[in-house]
Design a protein around this motif. Structure first.
Motif, PDB file in Angstrom:
ATOM      1  N   VAL A 139       0.842  -1.207   0.000  1.00 10.46           N
ATOM      2  CA  VAL A 139       0.000   0.000   0.000  1.00 10.46           C
ATOM      3  C   VAL A 139       0.872   1.251   0.000  1.00 10.46           C
ATOM      4  CG1 VAL A 139      -1.683   1.318   1.345  1.00 10.46           C
ATOM      5  CG2 VAL A 139      -1.950  -1.164   1.115  1.00 10.46           C
ATOM      6  N   ALA A 140       1.912   1.237   0.851  1.00 13.27           N
ATOM      7  CA  ALA A 140       2.808   2.392   0.907  1.00 13.27           C
ATOM      8  C   ALA A 140       3.540   2.604  -0.417  1.00 13.27           C
ATOM      9  CB  ALA A 140       3.815   2.212   2.047  1.00 13.27           C
ATOM     10  N   GLU A 180       2.045   6.375  -7.123  1.00 16.82           N
ATOM     11  CA  GLU A 180       1.023   7.291  -7.637  1.00 16.82           C
ATOM     12  C   GLU A 180       1.474   8.745  -7.512  1.00 16.82           C
ATOM     13  OE1 GLU A 180      -1.653   6.626  -9.343  1.00 16.82           O
ATOM     14  OE2 GLU A 180      -1.053   4.516  -9.247  1.00 16.82           O
ATOM     15  N   GLN A 181       2.119   9.070  -6.391  1.00 18.77           N
ATOM     16  CA  GLN A 181       2.626  10.431  -6.213  1.00 18.77           C
ATOM     17  C   GLN A 181       3.717  10.750  -7.228  1.00 18.77           C
ATOM     18  OE1 GLN A 181       3.853  10.699  -2.127  1.00 18.77           O
ATOM     19  NE2 GLN A 181       1.779  10.500  -1.316  1.00 18.77           N
ATOM     20  N   ASN A 204       2.564   1.621  -3.431  1.00 15.57           N
ATOM     21  CA  ASN A 204       1.604   2.068  -4.450  1.00 15.57           C
ATOM     22  C   ASN A 204       1.286   3.553  -4.288  1.00 15.57           C
ATOM     23  OD1 ASN A 204       1.334  -0.421  -5.734  1.00 15.57           O
ATOM     24  ND2 ASN A 204      -0.236  -1.113  -4.322  1.00 15.57           N
ATOM     25  N   ASN A 205       1.172   4.013  -3.049  1.00 18.49           N
ATOM     26  CA  ASN A 205       0.922   5.446  -2.820  1.00 18.49           C
ATOM     27  C   ASN A 205       2.102   6.278  -3.313  1.00 18.49           C
ATOM     28  OD1 ASN A 205      -1.570   4.939  -1.663  1.00 18.49           O
ATOM     29  ND2 ASN A 205      -0.770   4.877   0.424  1.00 18.49           N
ATOM     30  N   GLU A 206       3.318   5.828  -3.027  1.00 15.34           N
ATOM     31  CA  GLU A 206       4.505   6.554  -3.503  1.00 15.34           C
ATOM     32  C   GLU A 206       4.563   6.573  -5.020  1.00 15.34           C
ATOM     33  OE1 GLU A 206       8.208   5.455  -1.741  1.00 15.34           O
ATOM     34  OE2 GLU A 206       7.328   5.102   0.221  1.00 15.34           O
TER      35      GLU A 206
END
Length: 447
Positions: free
Chosen positions: A303-304, A310-311, A306-308
């Motif tokens: 999850v972490a 996307e950013q 994937n968030n990075e």
């Protein structure tokens, strides 16, 4: 130690054996290396002599090396590499990777707990495996990229390393060919426009000479006339810069309208902000790839990541959009500058006509003809250069520096290193466990 040495030995021996098993056994892995040479030059047909400061220099060489390194590990090239890889070798390679089991799966299979997973797409298996087995590193103090490939088969490792270099050269050549063709088409249209303008200028000069009886060239020199000449040279230079800026903007706009990836265009790819954001994104994608098969989508680490990712994708899109706006602003700026020069030219011509008569008017028309002819000749020269470059099968900026040969010795497993590591681990446990146990009993438990 006398009291509990046997505990250290009982615990240390299995750990040492496990370390030797992990580091010193398993399938042999061979490494082959090929090298790619980057010739630092600029093949852009818009880098005119008066704009030479915008060309490629040794200062920008590290950025170009990093761009090629990032591109060689990108998903776009890996898909291109998949399509260019020999079909028979590709099929056997994918089958081997799809059916081979890791140590964890082997243990589960021995225990009767292994459940086969769903086989992925061939292109995903191929690209993920190649991405994990290939490392691209720059050779220090040079313009050479080292392509290091690891594989259980030494012949296949060398073949992949050599194929990787050759396919990348073809990949870059195809991209450059598409861009050069677009530039050539644009310059062809521009040259026709300038040719008509030159013909009109020559016709106007000839008509005026015949009407006023001024068939001989005049050598009249005046301050206003010199200003007209200087402004004519400035307009020619501004026209060249505007042509370049408009060509780059039109190429970007056309690529975006066609749904193409703007990162394939040199104007975007060589931007420093885009290059940095792209390298960060590819690094995170490479970090996530091996974890996808081990962790689920809801795992905190995934999850972490994937968030990075996307950013970073949002940052990369923002950098690409900034290049678009910057290119558009450059076109507007050059158009404004050209309009300002044209206005000054008209004022200078009016002043010149007020000061002199027919002879000055003839010189003004003659200067206009020369200015139009110079601009037309420059554009035609670049058009021919772009057309000729587009016919080459090799852009000349990339060369094979060294070919890989099948290695004789594996890089893994390394039994001497495994034996040293096992001995160190055994010694550490053999001494530290009894001593730590005694210190705990004598000090901590008494408290």
């Amino acid at each position: 130690m006398r009291k509990r040495w046997w505990v250290g030995a009982l615990v240390g021996l299995p750990l040492a054996a496990a370390a030797f098993l992990v580091l010193g056994t398993g399938p042999k892995i061979f490494q082959a290396e090929s090298q790619l040479l980057l010739r630092i030059q600029d093949a852009n047909v818009f880098n005119f002599d008066e704009l030479a400061g915008n060309g490629v220099t040794e200062l920008s060489a590290p950025m170009l090396v990093n761009n090629h390194r990032t591109e060689m590990k990108s998903r776009r090239f890996l898909e291109f590499f998949f399509n260019g890889f020999p079909e028979d070798k590709r099929a056997s390679f994918i089958e081997r990777e799809a059916t081979s089991l890791g140590r964890k799966d082997q243990l589960l299979k021995m225990a009767g707990l292994y459940t086969p997973g769903t086989r992925g797409e061939d292109i995903d298996i191929f690209t993920d495996t190649v991405s994990g087995n290939v490392e691209v590193e720059p050779l220090k103090d040079s313009h050479i990229l080292q392509i290091q490939v690891r594989d259980p088969d030494p012949q296949l490792a060398a073949f992949i390393a050599n194929q990787y270099v050759e396919e990348y050269i073809r990949y870059v050549t195809n991209q450059e060919h598409d861009l050069t063709k677009s530039v050539s088409d644009y310059l062809t249209g521009k040259s026709e426009e300038l040719r008509r303008r030159l013909q009109e200028s020559e016709k106007e000069l000839s008509t005026y000479r015949k009407a006023e009886g001024l068939m001989a060239e005049s050598a009249v020199e005046d301050v206003a006339g010199e200003r007209v000449k200087l402004l004519g040279m400035a307009i020619t230079e501004a026209n060249m810069k505007l042509t370049r800026a408009r060509s780059e903007f039109d190429a970007l706009k056309q690529a975006r309208d066609d749904g193409r990836d703007l990162l394939n265009l040199r104007t975007v790819a060589e931007n420093k902000d885009v290059s940095f954001a792209r390298a960060q994104l590819d690094k995170k994608l490479a970090e996530r790839a091996p974890l996808e098969t081990m962790l689920g989508r809801r795992h905190p680490t995934m999850v972490a990541l994937n968030n990075e990712i996307e950013q970073l994708r949002a940052a990369l899109d923002g950098s690409v959009e900034a290049v678009m706006k910057m290119t558009e602003a450059e076109v507007a700026s050059q158009e404004q500058q050209l309009e300002d020069y044209q206005r000054q030219l008209e004022e200078a011509r009016t002043l010149t006509l007020d000061q002199s008569g027919k002879t000055i008017q003839q010189n003004l028309l003659k200067d206009q003809v020369e200015m139009d002819r110079e601009l037309y000749q420059k554009i035609v020269l670049r058009m021919n250069q772009a057309d000729l470059t587009g016919q080459f099968g090799d852009n000349g900026t990339l060369r094979v520096a060294d070919l890989a040969t099948p290695p004789d010795k594996p890089v893994k497993p390394n039994k001497p290193i495994a034996a040293i590591a096992s001995a160190m681990l055994f010694g550490l446990v053999f001494f530290m466990l009894p001593i730590g146990w005694g210190l705990f009993d004598d000090h901590v438990m008494k408290l």
